[in-house]
Design an enzyme around this catalytic site. Structure first.
Site: not given
Lengths: 135, 135
Positions: B12, B32, B41, B54
């Site tokens: 991420e 999340s 995310d 995501e």
């Protein structure tokens, strides 16, 4: 005694729920204020209209935001394509909302009183009318 | 050994930085998957175009997303007015990006292979052209 940070987080969560209940999709930012990138506390969207929101909790008569925090909020909003918003939870007096660009700079800070803000209810109503006009 | 969750967080952050470096404003979502509201995310925006992302990290040949997680991503995106995106960091093979609505459902999951995705570079180029056409 509840610290400033905990108060802020609690206010963020309260506003997040209220906005969800009013038709927005809302996210809370992870580690807002602790990364090298510009950020805001919440981002709320509805039908393609995005709002970057800095959330404060205030027990006094005036809420201040540092020029640096204002710069971050405006830079993020400009890049994202979102409207920059400052939302303040006034202790025992409810929420106030103002477009960040309408806050007045005094020295190294921007300040706002509750009187200068819309109530959350009025802001939500104004935003709703905006959506309807657009459609 | 790095756990699945740490790998996901690391992916991420990597994607967040890459998107900032490509002109997007990006936020990582706090908690999340742990709130009662639908979420994703990352949320990335550029000039008013929002993408709800995501993020997954995958060591195998196929990445799966549960039907429930897909429903959350699509519900959030629809309410926000964002394009739902799934981004996968394939171990030693780089990033793949796909619009969530293009993933195929098999039973209780949606699955995708790297071949079915755009590379991150191609996706960024395609999105950039989209912005130019719009302007």
């Amino acid at each position: 005694m509840v610290g400033t940070k905990a108060k802020g987080s609690s206010a963020e969560r309260e506003l997040l729920h209220t906005l969800w209940n009013n038709g927005f999709a809302v996210l809370r930012t992870a580690g807002s204020g602790s990364t090298q990138h510009d950020a805001c506390d919440l981002i709320a969207g509805r039908a393609g209209n995005a709002f970057a929101i800095e959330v404060k909790a205030c027990g006094g008569g005036k809420q201040y935001i540092s020029a640096e925090q204002m710069r971050e909020l405006l830079t993020f909003s400009e890049a994202f394509g979102a409207t920059p918003i400052v939302a303040v939870k006034w202790t025992r007096k409810g929420w106030g909302v103002i477009e960040a660009t309408k806050m007045k700079q005094t020295g190294k800070h921007y300040g706002v009183t509750q009187k200068e803000m819309k109530t959350l209810t009025d802001w939500l109503a104004a935003v709703r009318i905006g959506f309807e006009v657009k459609q």
